[in-house]
Design an enzyme around this catalytic site. Sequence first.
Site, PDB file in Angstrom:
ATOM      1  N   HIS A 116       0.820  -1.195   0.000  1.00  0.00           N
ATOM      2  CA  HIS A 116       0.000   0.000   0.000  1.00  0.00           C
ATOM      3  C   HIS A 116       0.869   1.266   0.000  1.00  0.00           C
ATOM      4  CE1 HIS A 116      -3.716   2.087   0.795  1.00  0.00           C
ATOM      5  NE2 HIS A 116      -3.095   2.792   1.737  1.00  0.00           N
TER       6      HIS A 116
ATOM      7  N   GLU B 169      -2.008  -5.176  -4.329  1.00  0.00           N
ATOM      8  CA  GLU B 169      -2.733  -4.710  -3.161  1.00  0.00           C
ATOM      9  C   GLU B 169      -4.135  -5.323  -3.111  1.00  0.00           C
ATOM     10  OE1 GLU B 169      -3.192  -0.206  -1.574  1.00  0.00           O
ATOM     11  OE2 GLU B 169      -4.513  -0.839  -3.180  1.00  0.00           O
TER      12      GLU B 169
ATOM     13  N   ASN C 165      25.600 -23.663  -2.955  1.00  0.00           N
ATOM     14  CA  ASN C 165      26.403 -24.876  -2.898  1.00  0.00           C
ATOM     15  C   ASN C 165      25.816 -25.898  -1.947  1.00  0.00           C
ATOM     16  OD1 ASN C 165      28.479 -24.823  -4.654  1.00  0.00           O
ATOM     17  ND2 ASN C 165      29.849 -23.638  -3.319  1.00  0.00           N
TER      18      ASN C 165
END
Lengths: 732, 120
Positions: free
Chosen positions: A48, A70, A419
């Site tokens: 918002h 929103e 990794n």
Amino acid sequence: MAIDVTKFHQTFFEESLEGLELMESGLLELEVGADNNEAINQIFRAAHSIKGGAGTFGFTAVTEFTHLLETILDRRRSGQAEVTQDAVDVLLESIDVLRDMLSATRDGNELDPADVVDVQARLQELVDRDVPAPDGATVPVPAPNEDAPTTGTDGDTALGTWRIVFKPQAHLFRTGNDPVRILGELAELGSYTVEADTSGLPSLADLDVESCYTVWTIELEGPTEQSAISQVFEWVEDDAEITITRLDTPAAPTAPDGLEASETATDAPAAGTGTGTADAERRTGGERRQAEAAHGAAATTTSIRVDIEKIDTLINMVGELVITQSMLQELAQGNAINTEKLREGLADLERNTRELQGSVMQIRMLPISFSFNRLPRLVRDLSGKLGKKVELKIHGESTELDKTVMEKIGDPLVHLIRNALDHGLETPEVRVANGKPETGRINLDAYHEGGNIVIEIADDGTGLNTQRILAKARERGLVGEDDQLTERQIHDLIFHPGFSTAEAISDISGRGVGMDVVKRNIMDLGGVIEVHSVAGRGSRFRIRLPLTLAILDGQVVRVRDQVFIVPLVSIVESILFDPVLTSSLARGAGVYRHREAAIPVIDLSESFGIPPASDTEGSTPLLVVVEAEGTRAGLLVDDLLAQQQIVIKSLKTNFRAVPGLSGATILGDGTVAMILDVNSVLGLYRQSMPARPAPDAAEPGSTPGHDVEDTAPAGGQSQTVSEPSDEEKGPR
Amino acid sequence: MPSILAVDDSVSMRQLVAFTLKEAGFDVIEAVDGEDALAKAQARRADVVLTDVNMPKMDGISLIRNLRQLPAYKFTPMLLLTTESAPEKKAEGKAAGATGWIVKPFNPEQLLATISKVIK
């Protein structure tokens, strides 16, 4: 008065990008199907704010995009729609897009509209799916910066005569509204006569002075529309009875009801949410212009947000410093100096300075969560791609770290996590077969230790495969066929440039950056990395970093009449130089037998061309054993002075970069001392000794007496190996 | 000059609002959320309150409801800065005692025009 709003753009971008991080971490914590009310509220608020700011600053494309986000969030916080995995996925993707949009706008770059359009379409789809639109209409987007219609916009504004009856409820004043203000606004629409009916006034005894009893009847004549009149009463329409009637015959039909008309005028969508490519291109183009306009204002300065408490502490300390200073001044003005008082004052001064220094450093400190925040998302995406189940646990995310260090540690962290997921953790099937829980774990920890921050990345995967690493190292000639290495040394081989054992180049870790780069990045920050691994049980990477780059712990050494600083982190130990243990090689290069290994001896006075001082007699030279990038060497110095914290001054900015030196500092007695860049000193030495022998690997099992002992590398011949090619992949 | 309490959790919006009002000569008291604003409003009386709706800790509507309970703020103009064009937010704000609202996005001129409406 024209206000230049571009000066607030930088702040908007910074806080919006922070807001996105908040949204992202919030979304990752959402549980599908559970009650997530507070979490969604928080995510909603962030979205918002971004939308509101973007609207105000005129970033239309961002506004439109965020509006969809929103809407979706709003429906989920109000319980109109459920939180599904699908929705979370799309929302996460939209955060990436939004991040790109914001960065592109900020930097004035172009953004591929296709990326935006695709995700925007999927958001739209989600919006439509939640509540099937009655006639396929899209959710309206409020038009940004649309002037509120203060004068009629519908049709012509012919002269009209209107009667307005305004009968407020008793509580009108208690909403802060004032009939006089309303009448004043009406005056802008035309000329009017007003009649106040006070018959509603109760007797004085019953009169509540805070209540409104008057009814106004206004006859207004002016070139206006009913909607404009309604607009004036917009704020009080629920607190009053308002009737607006047109007295003359309107020349053209107007809206049937004034209040309705006003509503329509205010809320009318400017345009539907376009999803077409042309539409998007138009928007992106518009935003680009915005960006270009913003670019000038958005300078390259970065800002840091500081907790007000830290500033208050600072101000307090400066206050104390001022008190101490005036006390000392007073002492100095006295005829007879009171030594004891002076000593006290100086002790205070020292304490003040130290505390002030600490507090100033604190300002640059940010919680490491800034770096950690992006990792849950990474783990989520990667585990999905790899078909692995992973739980990421983060501890110590509030541990603070210098902003500069923080910025540089992000990539190594991402690499290590990648990794761990790609090579460390097994697939669920393999895990179950090995009697492990199906879900693998990655623990990320941060904590302070001494003047350092320690970051640990641990997984409960397969651990390092020592046989494979050793085989690979032999194949690449990093380790001789007959060399016997300890397990620790084998593990350390993964940090060797040009080393990799992954059998297939993986899409995830195979980005041409190996563990050697991770190690180099960390060493550039003055840190160290080490690995502990148990086959079948997992690996743990431990990174230790200085809290700041502005100060280092240094050993002050004397070379003839010059003073140098050796960073403490590079020192393995300091020993008395025993000429018996030296063997001279060609061109005068010396090799020193040190703990069963031979290390080159570097005479700093030669390296920096310091002429012999007059009184070098009688001093016993010392050897400071240092280590950089896995190579050890002995630096020949005349004396070890204090160990102290050194404030680093840049040579580059104040003078120019000098090979072998990383900076300078001013010591307590006012002497300027150069700070050695050990790595670069070793490099200089190698250049000057083209025919030198490779220094021996550090001896297995050696236990240097310094706290960097854990970093003892295995392969010492790093410089004989070529740089890793781009195809180098992850180490495991 | 009249003092205006400007409340917004968004830094850029707060900066924009505060800067605009200061340029126009108002005395500006800034607050970062409803709680902060409530404390500052009590420490120093503001002639107008201008608050965002969605904020952590205490939202703008609760702030107005709380302020209206205070004798000093019984009749003070209080405006909501809101992107919610939805009627229920305005109604909710009105019920809490808001004087009116300014719909975001707005430009500085619109902000000043609205403020000048409520400043006596």
